[in-house]
Design a protein around this motif. Sequence first.
Motif, PDB file in Angstrom:
ATOM      1  N   ALA A 141      38.078  49.536  38.212  1.00  0.00           N
ATOM      2  CA  ALA A 141      37.121  50.201  37.327  1.00  0.00           C
ATOM      3  C   ALA A 141      35.814  50.478  38.053  1.00  0.00           C
ATOM      4  CB  ALA A 141      36.859  49.335  36.096  1.00  0.00           C
ATOM      5  N   LEU A 142      35.230  51.638  37.771  1.00  0.00           N
ATOM      6  CA  LEU A 142      33.909  52.005  38.271  1.00  0.00           C
ATOM      7  C   LEU A 142      32.957  52.076  37.080  1.00  0.00           C
ATOM      8  CD1 LEU A 142      34.961  54.864  40.703  1.00  0.00           C
ATOM      9  CD2 LEU A 142      34.438  52.492  41.291  1.00  0.00           C
ATOM     10  N   SER A 143      31.808  51.431  37.207  1.00  0.00           N
ATOM     11  CA  SER A 143      30.908  51.344  36.065  1.00  0.00           C
ATOM     12  C   SER A 143      29.511  51.822  36.437  1.00  0.00           C
ATOM     13  CB  SER A 143      30.825  49.899  35.573  1.00  0.00           C
ATOM     14  OG  SER A 143      30.175  49.101  36.557  1.00  0.00           O
ATOM     15  N   GLY A 144      28.693  52.025  35.405  1.00  0.00           N
ATOM     16  CA  GLY A 144      27.292  52.331  35.618  1.00  0.00           C
ATOM     17  C   GLY A 144      26.535  51.091  36.046  1.00  0.00           C
ATOM     18  N   GLU A 145      25.315  51.291  36.509  1.00  0.00           N
ATOM     19  CA  GLU A 145      24.529  50.168  37.014  1.00  0.00           C
ATOM     20  C   GLU A 145      24.133  49.194  35.905  1.00  0.00           C
ATOM     21  OE1 GLU A 145      24.176  49.683  40.112  1.00  0.00           O
ATOM     22  OE2 GLU A 145      24.835  51.639  40.855  1.00  0.00           O
ATOM     23  N   ASP A 146      24.154  49.649  34.647  1.00  0.00           N
ATOM     24  CA  ASP A 146      23.702  48.801  33.546  1.00  0.00           C
ATOM     25  C   ASP A 146      24.843  48.046  32.865  1.00  0.00           C
ATOM     26  OD1 ASP A 146      24.885  51.046  32.583  1.00  0.00           O
ATOM     27  OD2 ASP A 146      23.417  51.424  30.986  1.00  0.00           O
ATOM     28  N   VAL A 147      26.004  48.008  33.473  1.00  0.00           N
ATOM     29  CA  VAL A 147      27.121  47.293  32.872  1.00  0.00           C
ATOM     30  C   VAL A 147      26.783  45.808  32.744  1.00  0.00           C
ATOM     31  CG1 VAL A 147      28.251  46.856  35.094  1.00  0.00           C
ATOM     32  CG2 VAL A 147      29.616  46.893  32.988  1.00  0.00           C
ATOM     33  N   THR A 148      27.183  45.204  31.652  1.00  0.00           N
ATOM     34  CA  THR A 148      26.876  43.789  31.416  1.00  0.00           C
ATOM     35  C   THR A 148      27.995  42.888  31.946  1.00  0.00           C
ATOM     36  OG1 THR A 148      27.962  43.740  29.254  1.00  0.00           O
ATOM     37  CG2 THR A 148      25.638  44.420  29.319  1.00  0.00           C
ATOM     38  N   LEU A 149      27.637  41.644  32.199  1.00  0.00           N
ATOM     39  CA  LEU A 149      28.639  40.672  32.647  1.00  0.00           C
ATOM     40  C   LEU A 149      29.710  40.471  31.586  1.00  0.00           C
ATOM     41  CD1 LEU A 149      26.398  37.957  34.365  1.00  0.00           C
ATOM     42  CD2 LEU A 149      27.928  39.585  35.474  1.00  0.00           C
ATOM     43  N   SER A 150      29.290  40.564  30.327  1.00  0.00           N
ATOM     44  CA  SER A 150      30.248  40.409  29.235  1.00  0.00           C
ATOM     45  C   SER A 150      31.311  41.501  29.279  1.00  0.00           C
ATOM     46  CB  SER A 150      29.505  40.448  27.895  1.00  0.00           C
ATOM     47  OG  SER A 150      30.421  40.418  26.816  1.00  0.00           O
ATOM     48  N   ASN A 151      30.878  42.737  29.530  1.00  0.00           N
ATOM     49  CA  ASN A 151      31.845  43.838  29.592  1.00  0.00           C
ATOM     50  C   ASN A 151      32.738  43.741  30.825  1.00  0.00           C
ATOM     51  OD1 ASN A 151      31.110  45.010  27.197  1.00  0.00           O
ATOM     52  ND2 ASN A 151      29.673  46.455  28.103  1.00  0.00           N
ATOM     53  N   ILE A 152      32.169  43.289  31.932  1.00  0.00           N
ATOM     54  CA  ILE A 152      32.982  43.080  33.136  1.00  0.00           C
ATOM     55  C   ILE A 152      34.063  42.048  32.852  1.00  0.00           C
ATOM     56  CG2 ILE A 152      32.960  42.148  35.483  1.00  0.00           C
ATOM     57  CD1 ILE A 152      30.219  43.434  35.864  1.00  0.00           C
ATOM     58  N   ARG A 153      33.684  40.982  32.166  1.00  0.00           N
ATOM     59  CA  ARG A 153      34.652  39.939  31.839  1.00  0.00           C
ATOM     60  C   ARG A 153      35.751  40.485  30.924  1.00  0.00           C
ATOM     61  NH1 ARG A 153      31.326  36.648  29.991  1.00  0.00           N
ATOM     62  NH2 ARG A 153      30.875  35.567  31.939  1.00  0.00           N
ATOM     63  N   ASN A 206      39.689  40.557  31.964  1.00  0.00           N
ATOM     64  CA  ASN A 206      40.645  39.888  31.084  1.00  0.00           C
ATOM     65  C   ASN A 206      41.726  40.852  30.597  1.00  0.00           C
ATOM     66  OD1 ASN A 206      39.341  37.436  31.271  1.00  0.00           O
ATOM     67  ND2 ASN A 206      38.150  37.697  29.404  1.00  0.00           N
ATOM     68  N   ALA A 207      41.389  42.133  30.583  1.00  0.00           N
ATOM     69  CA  ALA A 207      42.353  43.149  30.136  1.00  0.00           C
ATOM     70  C   ALA A 207      43.262  43.625  31.267  1.00  0.00           C
ATOM     71  CB  ALA A 207      41.618  44.331  29.528  1.00  0.00           C
ATOM     72  N   GLY A 208      43.091  43.054  32.446  1.00  0.00           N
ATOM     73  CA  GLY A 208      43.990  43.397  33.551  1.00  0.00           C
ATOM     74  C   GLY A 208      43.369  44.171  34.686  1.00  0.00           C
ATOM     75  N   VAL A 209      42.063  44.459  34.610  1.00  0.00           N
ATOM     76  CA  VAL A 209      41.397  45.180  35.702  1.00  0.00           C
ATOM     77  C   VAL A 209      41.188  44.225  36.874  1.00  0.00           C
ATOM     78  CG1 VAL A 209      39.300  46.390  36.388  1.00  0.00           C
ATOM     79  CG2 VAL A 209      40.282  46.772  34.124  1.00  0.00           C
ATOM     80  N   ALA A 210      41.634  44.640  38.041  1.00  0.00           N
ATOM     81  CA  ALA A 210      41.558  43.757  39.211  1.00  0.00           C
ATOM     82  C   ALA A 210      40.150  43.649  39.765  1.00  0.00           C
ATOM     83  CB  ALA A 210      42.501  44.262  40.301  1.00  0.00           C
ATOM     84  N   GLU A 211      39.366  44.727  39.688  1.00  0.00           N
ATOM     85  CA  GLU A 211      38.019  44.723  40.260  1.00  0.00           C
ATOM     86  C   GLU A 211      37.158  45.738  39.524  1.00  0.00           C
ATOM     87  OE1 GLU A 211      35.262  43.181  41.929  1.00  0.00           O
ATOM     88  OE2 GLU A 211      36.961  42.654  43.199  1.00  0.00           O
ATOM     89  N   VAL A 212      35.865  45.401  39.355  1.00  0.00           N
ATOM     90  CA  VAL A 212      34.901  46.315  38.748  1.00  0.00           C
ATOM     91  C   VAL A 212      33.803  46.580  39.769  1.00  0.00           C
ATOM     92  CG1 VAL A 212      33.298  46.731  36.851  1.00  0.00           C
ATOM     93  CG2 VAL A 212      35.377  45.388  36.447  1.00  0.00           C
ATOM     94  N   LEU A 213      33.613  47.860  40.135  1.00  0.00           N
ATOM     95  CA  LEU A 213      32.628  48.253  41.136  1.00  0.00           C
ATOM     96  C   LEU A 213      31.640  49.244  40.531  1.00  0.00           C
ATOM     97  CD1 LEU A 213      34.979  48.954  44.190  1.00  0.00           C
ATOM     98  CD2 LEU A 213      33.644  46.885  43.780  1.00  0.00           C
ATOM     99  N   PRO A 214      30.426  49.319  41.092  1.00  0.00           N
ATOM    100  CA  PRO A 214      29.487  50.333  40.622  1.00  0.00           C
ATOM    101  C   PRO A 214      29.952  51.721  41.046  1.00  0.00           C
ATOM    102  CG  PRO A 214      28.602  49.203  42.530  1.00  0.00           C
ATOM    103  CD  PRO A 214      29.834  48.448  42.134  1.00  0.00           C
ATOM    104  N   GLU A 215      29.630  52.750  40.245  1.00  0.00           N
ATOM    105  CA  GLU A 215      30.066  54.102  40.587  1.00  0.00           C
ATOM    106  C   GLU A 215      29.401  54.616  41.860  1.00  0.00           C
ATOM    107  OE1 GLU A 215      29.101  56.792  37.471  1.00  0.00           O
ATOM    108  OE2 GLU A 215      26.951  56.430  37.551  1.00  0.00           O
ATOM    109  N   SER A 216      28.317  53.933  42.290  1.00  0.00           N
ATOM    110  CA  SER A 216      27.636  54.300  43.531  1.00  0.00           C
ATOM    111  C   SER A 216      28.246  53.608  44.741  1.00  0.00           C
ATOM    112  CB  SER A 216      26.149  53.935  43.429  1.00  0.00           C
ATOM    113  OG  SER A 216      25.984  52.545  43.163  1.00  0.00           O
ATOM    114  N   ASP A 253      36.928  51.672  50.469  1.00  0.00           N
ATOM    115  CA  ASP A 253      38.031  51.519  51.409  1.00  0.00           C
ATOM    116  C   ASP A 253      38.540  50.086  51.410  1.00  0.00           C
ATOM    117  OD1 ASP A 253      38.892  50.637  54.295  1.00  0.00           O
ATOM    118  OD2 ASP A 253      39.325  52.762  54.205  1.00  0.00           O
ATOM    119  N   ASP A 254      37.602  49.123  51.495  1.00  0.00           N
ATOM    120  CA  ASP A 254      37.985  47.707  51.526  1.00  0.00           C
ATOM    121  C   ASP A 254      38.728  47.312  50.254  1.00  0.00           C
ATOM    122  OD1 ASP A 254      36.988  47.234  54.029  1.00  0.00           O
ATOM    123  OD2 ASP A 254      35.072  46.409  53.340  1.00  0.00           O
ATOM    124  N   GLN A 255      38.210  47.752  49.109  1.00  0.00           N
ATOM    125  CA  GLN A 255      38.820  47.364  47.845  1.00  0.00           C
ATOM    126  C   GLN A 255      40.198  47.999  47.652  1.00  0.00           C
ATOM    127  OE1 GLN A 255      38.088  45.091  45.639  1.00  0.00           O
ATOM    128  NE2 GLN A 255      36.343  44.469  46.893  1.00  0.00           N
TER     129      GLN A 255
END
Length: 400
Positions: free
Chosen positions: A86-98, A102-112, A119-121
């Motif tokens: 998942a790619l998120s905005g800079e204002d994403v909360t820790l709660s939403n990342i969690r 929990n829904a199966g997303v392996a990694e959450v990164l900023p859209e920037s 590449d690494d991810q």
Amino acid sequence: MALTSKSIVLVAKDEALSASLSKMLSELPGVSVEQCAATMSELNGQAQKMALASDLIIFRTQDDTDEDLKALKVIQQAGGTARLLALSGEDVTLSNIRKLTNAGVAEVLPESVSAEELDDQVRKLTIGRGLAIAGPAIRQGKVITVAKARGGIGATTLAVNLADQLRGQKGLFRRHDPHDVVVVDLDLQFGTVAGFLDVEPSQALIQMVKEDTDPDETFIQQALQETSTGIFVFAAPLGFAPLNALRPHQIQVLIERLRSRFDYVIVDLPRAMVEWISPVLDASDRMYLVADTSVPCIQQARRLIDFYREENLSLPIEVIISQEKKPIVMNRHHVEAAKALERKFRHWLPYDRRTASEAADRGRPLSAISSRSGLCKAIGRVAFDLIAEAGAGKSAATTN
């Protein structure tokens, strides 16, 4: 590793973001990228098809995370093998990342995210799933990681002699064809594999740090040393170097190239938590954690298991009890130790200081000193079980 074309689906409504990310991903070898100008919640029935047909789905999260969660539930129900980034905005909360993880997303990164980070991810999430560095389809060797719960517990003894037994030239394994085996000593500060196998320390890891380059085939060929018993060694340096000097991508490339050449890659890990351990764990088919049953050691083993599992949840971690003969009936403290680690103790390495010391002093495997010793036989059983689990043949599929 074999290069197989793999599918990445990029789900993003922002055309500029989608074009930028697509360009980054197109630089990766063996990757086909499909762009989908939508949000996850707008995919409807397409989400299930993507889960079944793709290897990796990269999507831009919505402000309303609950809408993403509904779509992710559909994908999970489809039963596909696609991984989610998942790619998120800079204002994403820790709660939403969690919620997303929990829904199966392996990694959450900023859209920037930078090209290097992306590449690494992508490499991390697709390792072992057919995506790899370009190269001939040779083999997919098994990566066996050996770690220790405390110093002096015999982890290096296990690593080098497991390699010897997997090589398949002596005693217990005469009925097996020889395997191609390499031992990789990743302890930049206190690596002793070279001494155990009578080869020279190598500056290869230091050279990788100084030149800040990934190891290619020529570099690895020059760094490898072969012992008289046919085991190859990628040795640690003689001097000291900062443990965090290596980059994760350098280690990832090293392991990928070695497993494309060898049937078994035995990695002797340092007792340290550094960033570049993550790609080793990602690539590992099995970890052997060497410990004893003392309370302090079991406590450390528990901490290490939790750390390693955070890095790779699917990694099979087996605890091997060292310096103690396997009891006919486990004592109470053995039972409590197994309960604390939530693992059965299948393998025990008996204390045999004389044979182990002589083997180390002479730079020879235990089988060359005393193939009938209890310690040599115990490590032979570890190797036998490993081969049996892998199935017949050198290029058997990896098991969990």
